[in-house]
Design a protein around this motif. Structure first.
Motif, PDB file in Angstrom:
ATOM      1  N   UNK A   1      76.385  28.244  57.352  1.00 41.43           N
ATOM      2  CA  UNK A   1      75.679  29.047  56.350  1.00 41.43           C
ATOM      3  C   UNK A   1      74.191  28.737  56.403  1.00 41.43           C
ATOM      4  N   UNK A   2      73.407  29.695  55.975  1.00 41.41           N
ATOM      5  CA  UNK A   2      71.966  29.551  55.994  1.00 41.41           C
ATOM      6  C   UNK A   2      71.523  28.555  54.924  1.00 41.41           C
ATOM      7  N   UNK A   3      70.652  27.651  55.292  1.00 44.09           N
ATOM      8  CA  UNK A   3      70.140  26.666  54.350  1.00 44.09           C
ATOM      9  C   UNK A   3      68.976  27.293  53.581  1.00 44.09           C
ATOM     10  N   UNK A   4      69.116  27.376  52.269  1.00 37.35           N
ATOM     11  CA  UNK A   4      68.067  27.985  51.448  1.00 37.35           C
ATOM     12  C   UNK A   4      67.204  26.928  50.764  1.00 37.35           C
ATOM     13  N   UNK A   5      67.764  25.752  50.474  1.00 35.63           N
ATOM     14  CA  UNK A   5      66.979  24.659  49.915  1.00 35.63           C
ATOM     15  C   UNK A   5      67.693  23.348  50.213  1.00 35.63           C
ATOM     16  N   UNK A   6      66.975  22.284  50.087  1.00 31.20           N
ATOM     17  CA  UNK A   6      67.574  20.990  50.363  1.00 31.20           C
ATOM     18  C   UNK A   6      66.949  19.945  49.448  1.00 31.20           C
ATOM     19  N   UNK A   7      67.574  18.800  49.349  1.00 31.31           N
ATOM     20  CA  UNK A   7      67.099  17.697  48.517  1.00 31.31           C
ATOM     21  C   UNK A   7      67.421  16.391  49.223  1.00 31.31           C
TER      22      UNK A   7
END
Length: 257
Positions: free
Chosen positions: A7-13
């Motif tokens: 799946x497309x990564x839209x945000x990360x932490x």
């Protein structure tokens, strides 16, 4: 170990080792929740407040809101408004709903208001006003502002005096005083009270006035008709007109001999 991301990564932490895991509950919150459960309540994080009633059953705390359904029976009070500017009295009925009965959250809140009168001249505004006030009651929150709003309404034709010497600027204003008295009786408003110094001063002035009123003249306790004149012979206010002649009812002296 390789992990495939489909799946497309839209945000990360980024999590650092010293950071506390998000899924680990705070120990203080856990202790607080345990205390609430021991008291018969649910933790604050659940979004609902539960409380045990006097029978030991668990119930959800109910707050006043517009979607609250009307019970089959309500308790209330009826107040009579009789003004000198109208031949017919108005009867104001305010019904209350009891929320969370038998628990520490029990409270009595106004739910609806009705006004009944034989005077049909006021029918339209009575219907409109009672519906609006009832809607405000069921909305919940602080409904005491209605008192000040109604008491500030003045009749352009002039107000009237109530028995006892209180001036009412309009019928609507007296309705505001009725609602105020009802809210005070159910505990939503506090009765205005003087501080001890002011109360002492008022009591002293009242006693002084009553003492002055008791110092009436000697004629105040006379048992003769009101309006009797002073008798020149016995010095008593007892001279009245009888059979066409001024006669004293105390000593019998008469102008006619």
């Amino acid at each position: 170990m390789t992990i495939k991301i489909d799946r497309k990564i839209v945000k990360y932490q980024v999590h650092k080792p010293e950071d506390k895991p998000q899924d680990r509950p705070d120990e203080k919150l856990v202790d607080k929740a345990a205390e609430r459960i021991a008291e018969g309540k649910t933790p604050a994080s659940s979004g609902e407040e539960l409380v045990r009633d006097k029978n030991g059953r668990t119930a959800k705390v109910i707050r006043m809101h517009e979607k609250l359904e009307r019970p089959e029976m309500l308790i209330g009070s009826t107040y009579k408004i009789k003004t000198p500017i109208s031949d017919h009295a108005m009867y104001v009925t305010i019904n209350d709903i009891v929320l969370n009965e038998g628990t520490e959250y029990e409270q009595r809140r106004p739910f609806e208001i009705f006004i009944n009168s034989k005077n049909l001249d006021h029918f339209q505004w009575i219907v409109a006003l009672t519906r609006i006030i009832s809607a405000v009651f069921r909305k919940g929150g602080d409904v005491t502002f209605l008192v000040d709003e109604l008491k500030a309404v003045f009749d352009p034709r002039g107000g009237y005096w109530q028995p006892g010497g209180k001036f009412m600027p309009s019928i609507i204003a007296e309705l505001g005083y009725v609602i105020e008295r009802h809210l005070q009786s159910i505990g939503l408003m506090r009765k205005p009270q003087l501080d001890p110094h002011q109360q002492k001063l008022v009591d002293e002035k009242r006693a002084e006035f009553e003492a002055r009123a008791k110092q009436a003249d000697a004629f105040a306790k006379a048992h003769f008709p009101e309006g009797a004149q002073l008798c020149g012979k016995c010095s008593t206010a007892a001279v009245v007109m009888m059979d066409g002649c001024m006669t004293c009812l105390n000593c019998g002296d008469s102008k006619c001999g």
